[in-house]
Design a protein around this motif. Structure first.
Motif, PDB file in Angstrom:
ATOM      1  N   ILE A 203      63.321  53.058  19.183  1.00  0.00           N
ATOM      2  CA  ILE A 203      64.436  53.880  19.633  1.00  0.00           C
ATOM      3  C   ILE A 203      65.710  53.224  19.138  1.00  0.00           C
ATOM      4  O   ILE A 203      66.024  52.101  19.502  1.00  0.00           O
ATOM      5  N   ARG A 204      66.438  53.924  18.322  1.00  0.00           N
ATOM      6  CA  ARG A 204      67.631  53.343  17.702  1.00  0.00           C
ATOM      7  C   ARG A 204      68.840  53.333  18.627  1.00  0.00           C
ATOM      8  O   ARG A 204      69.632  52.419  18.578  1.00  0.00           O
ATOM      9  N   ASP A 205      69.000  54.343  19.458  1.00  0.00           N
ATOM     10  CA  ASP A 205      70.181  54.427  20.309  1.00  0.00           C
ATOM     11  C   ASP A 205      69.753  54.810  21.722  1.00  0.00           C
ATOM     12  O   ASP A 205      70.036  55.901  22.205  1.00  0.00           O
ATOM     13  N   LYS A 206      69.059  53.900  22.385  1.00  0.00           N
ATOM     14  CA  LYS A 206      68.512  54.169  23.719  1.00  0.00           C
ATOM     15  C   LYS A 206      69.578  54.645  24.710  1.00  0.00           C
ATOM     16  O   LYS A 206      69.309  55.557  25.498  1.00  0.00           O
ATOM     17  N   PRO A 207      70.796  54.085  24.722  1.00  0.00           N
ATOM     18  CA  PRO A 207      71.808  54.578  25.665  1.00  0.00           C
ATOM     19  C   PRO A 207      72.158  56.055  25.474  1.00  0.00           C
ATOM     20  O   PRO A 207      72.645  56.704  26.395  1.00  0.00           O
ATOM     21  N   ALA A 208      71.895  56.591  24.300  1.00  0.00           N
ATOM     22  CA  ALA A 208      72.207  57.992  24.043  1.00  0.00           C
ATOM     23  C   ALA A 208      71.166  58.952  24.641  1.00  0.00           C
ATOM     24  O   ALA A 208      71.413  60.143  24.742  1.00  0.00           O
TER      25      ALA A 208
END
Length: 76
Positions: free
Chosen positions: A2-7
């Motif tokens: 997952i490259r941008d988990k906060p997104a």
């Protein structure tokens, strides 16, 4: 992966589950899952095992003994 988990965002009609995967022996796999579970409270917790790649494949009772207990378990 997952490259941008906060997104990632919750959706009311989905049960977003993140699977912890990777290869290794049971202690390594358990540590990875414990770290993930501690850091991830927004998503359902999944655990993925690999019949051929994992060393000393964890049996279902060992996986179910992990805390917190995975909500989804995938054997591939």
């Amino acid at each position: 992966m997952i490259r941008d988990k906060p997104a990632l965002r919750k959706h009311p009609e989905l049960a977003l589950t993140i699977n912890v995967d990777g290869f290794g022996d049971p202690p390594t796999r358990s540590r990875s899952y414990t770290q993930f579970a501690r850091d991830s409270r927004r998503f359902h917790k999944g655990f993925k095992l690999f019949y051929e790649e994992d060393t000393d494949l964890m049996a279902p009772p060992a996986v179910l003994a992990m805390r917190p207990r995975p909500e989804v378990i995938v054997y591939e």
